[in-house]
Design a protein around this motif. Structure first.
Motif, PDB file in Angstrom:
ATOM      1  N   ASP A  11     -84.265 -31.753  31.103  1.00 27.45           N
ATOM      2  CA  ASP A  11     -82.916 -32.127  31.536  1.00 27.45           C
ATOM      3  C   ASP A  11     -81.823 -31.339  30.800  1.00 27.45           C
ATOM      4  O   ASP A  11     -80.639 -31.555  31.010  1.00 27.45           O
ATOM      5  CB  ASP A  11     -82.680 -33.624  31.384  1.00 27.45           C
ATOM      6  CG  ASP A  11     -82.757 -34.097  29.938  1.00 27.45           C
ATOM      7  OD1 ASP A  11     -82.888 -33.265  29.016  1.00 27.45           O
ATOM      8  OD2 ASP A  11     -82.688 -35.319  29.728  1.00 27.45           O
ATOM      9  N   CYS A  12     -82.226 -30.428  29.929  1.00 31.06           N
ATOM     10  CA  CYS A  12     -81.314 -29.544  29.164  1.00 31.06           C
ATOM     11  C   CYS A  12     -80.372 -30.317  28.241  1.00 31.06           C
ATOM     12  O   CYS A  12     -79.300 -29.830  27.916  1.00 31.06           O
ATOM     13  CB  CYS A  12     -80.519 -28.648  30.101  1.00 31.06           C
ATOM     14  SG  CYS A  12     -81.545 -27.522  31.052  1.00 31.06           S
ATOM     15  N   LYS A  13     -80.784 -31.504  27.809  1.00 35.78           N
ATOM     16  CA  LYS A  13     -79.933 -32.304  26.936  1.00 35.78           C
ATOM     17  C   LYS A  13     -80.426 -32.358  25.496  1.00 35.78           C
ATOM     18  O   LYS A  13     -79.693 -32.790  24.611  1.00 35.78           O
ATOM     19  CB  LYS A  13     -79.809 -33.728  27.480  1.00 35.78           C
ATOM     20  CG  LYS A  13     -79.064 -33.782  28.798  1.00 35.78           C
ATOM     21  CD  LYS A  13     -78.922 -35.199  29.287  1.00 35.78           C
ATOM     22  CE  LYS A  13     -78.154 -35.216  30.604  1.00 35.78           C
ATOM     23  NZ  LYS A  13     -77.957 -36.572  31.086  1.00 35.78           N
ATOM     24  N   THR A  14     -81.677 -31.939  25.257  1.00 36.35           N
ATOM     25  CA  THR A  14     -82.246 -32.022  23.922  1.00 36.35           C
ATOM     26  C   THR A  14     -82.985 -30.740  23.574  1.00 36.35           C
ATOM     27  O   THR A  14     -83.736 -30.206  24.388  1.00 36.35           O
ATOM     28  CB  THR A  14     -83.242 -33.206  23.824  1.00 36.35           C
ATOM     29  OG1 THR A  14     -82.579 -34.398  24.213  1.00 36.35           O
ATOM     30  CG2 THR A  14     -83.770 -33.365  22.413  1.00 36.35           C
ATOM     31  N   ILE A  15     -82.769 -30.264  22.355  1.00 35.99           N
ATOM     32  CA  ILE A  15     -83.527 -29.142  21.815  1.00 35.99           C
ATOM     33  C   ILE A  15     -84.419 -29.691  20.709  1.00 35.99           C
ATOM     34  O   ILE A  15     -83.978 -30.499  19.892  1.00 35.99           O
ATOM     35  CB  ILE A  15     -82.601 -28.053  21.247  1.00 35.99           C
ATOM     36  CG1 ILE A  15     -81.879 -27.339  22.387  1.00 35.99           C
ATOM     37  CG2 ILE A  15     -83.373 -27.061  20.379  1.00 35.99           C
ATOM     38  CD1 ILE A  15     -80.879 -26.302  21.928  1.00 35.99           C
ATOM     39  N   THR A  16     -85.669 -29.261  20.698  1.00 36.82           N
ATOM     40  CA  THR A  16     -86.582 -29.610  19.615  1.00 36.82           C
ATOM     41  C   THR A  16     -86.893 -28.338  18.847  1.00 36.82           C
ATOM     42  O   THR A  16     -87.332 -27.340  19.435  1.00 36.82           O
ATOM     43  CB  THR A  16     -87.888 -30.226  20.153  1.00 36.82           C
ATOM     44  OG1 THR A  16     -87.553 -31.392  20.910  1.00 36.82           O
ATOM     45  CG2 THR A  16     -88.823 -30.593  19.014  1.00 36.82           C
ATOM     46  N   LEU A  17     -86.644 -28.363  17.543  1.00 38.10           N
ATOM     47  CA  LEU A  17     -86.951 -27.245  16.661  1.00 38.10           C
ATOM     48  C   LEU A  17     -88.184 -27.602  15.847  1.00 38.10           C
ATOM     49  O   LEU A  17     -88.312 -28.738  15.369  1.00 38.10           O
ATOM     50  CB  LEU A  17     -85.790 -26.974  15.709  1.00 38.10           C
ATOM     51  CG  LEU A  17     -84.471 -26.554  16.343  1.00 38.10           C
ATOM     52  CD1 LEU A  17     -83.382 -26.505  15.277  1.00 38.10           C
ATOM     53  CD2 LEU A  17     -84.612 -25.209  17.008  1.00 38.10           C
ATOM     54  N   VAL A  38     -77.886 -31.814  22.678  1.00 37.12           N
ATOM     55  CA  VAL A  38     -76.967 -30.760  23.122  1.00 37.12           C
ATOM     56  C   VAL A  38     -76.343 -31.110  24.471  1.00 37.12           C
ATOM     57  O   VAL A  38     -75.852 -30.231  25.182  1.00 37.12           O
ATOM     58  CB  VAL A  38     -77.675 -29.377  23.188  1.00 37.12           C
ATOM     59  CG1 VAL A  38     -78.066 -28.901  21.817  1.00 37.12           C
ATOM     60  CG2 VAL A  38     -78.887 -29.423  24.111  1.00 37.12           C
ATOM     61  N   SER A  39     -76.356 -32.392  24.821  1.00 38.01           N
ATOM     62  CA  SER A  39     -75.806 -32.823  26.110  1.00 38.01           C
ATOM     63  C   SER A  39     -74.313 -32.544  26.217  1.00 38.01           C
ATOM     64  O   SER A  39     -73.791 -32.335  27.307  1.00 38.01           O
ATOM     65  CB  SER A  39     -76.087 -34.306  26.353  1.00 38.01           C
ATOM     66  OG  SER A  39     -75.539 -35.092  25.316  1.00 38.01           O
ATOM     67  N   ASP A  40     -73.614 -32.549  25.080  1.00 35.62           N
ATOM     68  CA  ASP A  40     -72.194 -32.192  25.036  1.00 35.62           C
ATOM     69  C   ASP A  40     -72.062 -31.001  24.087  1.00 35.62           C
ATOM     70  O   ASP A  40     -72.062 -31.175  22.878  1.00 35.62           O
ATOM     71  CB  ASP A  40     -71.364 -33.373  24.532  1.00 35.62           C
ATOM     72  CG  ASP A  40     -69.884 -33.050  24.402  1.00 35.62           C
ATOM     73  OD1 ASP A  40     -69.471 -31.907  24.715  1.00 35.62           O
ATOM     74  OD2 ASP A  40     -69.135 -33.943  23.970  1.00 35.62           O
ATOM     75  N   PRO A  41     -71.970 -29.781  24.614  1.00 35.29           N
ATOM     76  CA  PRO A  41     -71.929 -28.585  23.770  1.00 35.29           C
ATOM     77  C   PRO A  41     -70.791 -28.562  22.743  1.00 35.29           C
ATOM     78  O   PRO A  41     -70.859 -27.855  21.752  1.00 35.29           O
ATOM     79  CB  PRO A  41     -71.773 -27.439  24.775  1.00 35.29           C
ATOM     80  CG  PRO A  41     -72.286 -27.979  26.060  1.00 35.29           C
ATOM     81  CD  PRO A  41     -71.961 -29.448  26.036  1.00 35.29           C
ATOM     82  N   THR A  42     -69.751 -29.350  22.972  1.00 34.41           N
ATOM     83  CA  THR A  42     -68.655 -29.393  22.003  1.00 34.41           C
ATOM     84  C   THR A  42     -68.917 -30.406  20.887  1.00 34.41           C
ATOM     85  O   THR A  42     -68.133 -30.497  19.939  1.00 34.41           O
ATOM     86  CB  THR A  42     -67.318 -29.757  22.693  1.00 34.41           C
ATOM     87  OG1 THR A  42     -67.423 -31.065  23.270  1.00 34.41           O
ATOM     88  CG2 THR A  42     -66.975 -28.730  23.760  1.00 34.41           C
ATOM     89  N   ASN A  43     -70.016 -31.181  21.018  1.00 38.12           N
ATOM     90  CA  ASN A  43     -70.324 -32.209  20.031  1.00 38.12           C
ATOM     91  C   ASN A  43     -71.847 -32.297  19.824  1.00 38.12           C
ATOM     92  O   ASN A  43     -72.465 -33.314  20.107  1.00 38.12           O
ATOM     93  CB  ASN A  43     -69.759 -33.555  20.487  1.00 38.12           C
ATOM     94  CG  ASN A  43     -69.847 -34.603  19.408  1.00 38.12           C
ATOM     95  OD1 ASN A  43     -69.857 -34.289  18.225  1.00 38.12           O
ATOM     96  ND2 ASN A  43     -69.917 -35.850  19.815  1.00 38.12           N
ATOM     97  N   ILE A  44     -72.450 -31.215  19.347  1.00 38.09           N
ATOM     98  CA  ILE A  44     -73.891 -31.161  19.125  1.00 38.09           C
ATOM     99  C   ILE A  44     -74.242 -32.005  17.900  1.00 38.09           C
ATOM    100  O   ILE A  44     -73.597 -31.911  16.871  1.00 38.09           O
ATOM    101  CB  ILE A  44     -74.339 -29.696  18.938  1.00 38.09           C
ATOM    102  CG1 ILE A  44     -74.088 -28.932  20.242  1.00 38.09           C
ATOM    103  CG2 ILE A  44     -75.797 -29.618  18.513  1.00 38.09           C
ATOM    104  CD1 ILE A  44     -74.300 -27.450  20.138  1.00 38.09           C
ATOM    105  N   LYS A  45     -75.307 -32.854  18.058  1.00 38.01           N
ATOM    106  CA  LYS A  45     -75.698 -33.760  16.971  1.00 38.01           C
ATOM    107  C   LYS A  45     -77.205 -33.743  16.765  1.00 38.01           C
ATOM    108  O   LYS A  45     -77.959 -33.622  17.736  1.00 38.01           O
ATOM    109  CB  LYS A  45     -75.310 -35.197  17.305  1.00 38.01           C
ATOM    110  CG  LYS A  45     -73.853 -35.462  17.449  1.00 38.01           C
ATOM    111  CD  LYS A  45     -73.643 -36.946  17.699  1.00 38.01           C
ATOM    112  CE  LYS A  45     -72.680 -37.126  18.837  1.00 38.01           C
ATOM    113  NZ  LYS A  45     -72.459 -38.479  19.228  1.00 38.01           N
ATOM    114  N   GLU A  46     -77.613 -33.922  15.529  1.00 34.36           N
ATOM    115  CA  GLU A  46     -79.031 -34.082  15.227  1.00 34.36           C
ATOM    116  C   GLU A  46     -79.430 -35.523  15.537  1.00 34.36           C
ATOM    117  O   GLU A  46     -78.815 -36.466  15.057  1.00 34.36           O
ATOM    118  CB  GLU A  46     -79.295 -33.773  13.753  1.00 34.36           C
ATOM    119  CG  GLU A  46     -80.746 -33.848  13.388  1.00 34.36           C
ATOM    120  CD  GLU A  46     -81.010 -33.439  11.954  1.00 34.36           C
ATOM    121  OE1 GLU A  46     -81.732 -34.186  11.274  1.00 34.36           O
ATOM    122  OE2 GLU A  46     -80.498 -32.394  11.515  1.00 34.36           O
ATOM    123  N   ASN A  47     -80.472 -35.693  16.362  1.00 34.70           N
ATOM    124  CA  ASN A  47     -80.977 -37.029  16.700  1.00 34.70           C
ATOM    125  C   ASN A  47     -81.921 -37.555  15.629  1.00 34.70           C
ATOM    126  O   ASN A  47     -81.832 -38.708  15.237  1.00 34.70           O
ATOM    127  CB  ASN A  47     -81.749 -37.008  18.029  1.00 34.70           C
ATOM    128  CG  ASN A  47     -80.862 -36.833  19.220  1.00 34.70           C
ATOM    129  OD1 ASN A  47     -79.717 -37.251  19.232  1.00 34.70           O
ATOM    130  ND2 ASN A  47     -81.385 -36.183  20.244  1.00 34.70           N
TER     131      ASN A  47
END
Length: 65
Positions: A11-17, A38-47
């Motif tokens: 869904d292009c909302k989460t990146i897993t590193l 990364v669902s809001d590119p202006t407010n990227i947060k670590e889950n």
């Protein structure tokens, strides 16, 4: 040196590193998994961040799994 792998959710909302590392002080090998919203590119947060003891070679995603 760290080598990172990055996976983007379907869904292009989460990146897993994913990365492996070694702590010379304790002779411990470990893997770190980091989930990033990364669902809001202006407010990227670590889950979440998880550390696992052990070795890591590689991963892949096939059909969302």
């Amino acid at each position: 040196m760290h080598e990172w792998e990055m996976f983007l959710s379907r869904d292009c909302k989460t990146i897993t590193l994913i990365s492996s590392d070694y702590m010379p002080d304790t002779s411990t090998k470990y893997v770190v998994l980091i989930s990033i919203d990364v669902s809001d590119p202006t407010n990227i947060k670590e889950n979440a961040r998880t550390y696992l003891t052990g070795n890591y070679l590689s991963a892949r995603s096939v059909d969302g799994n």
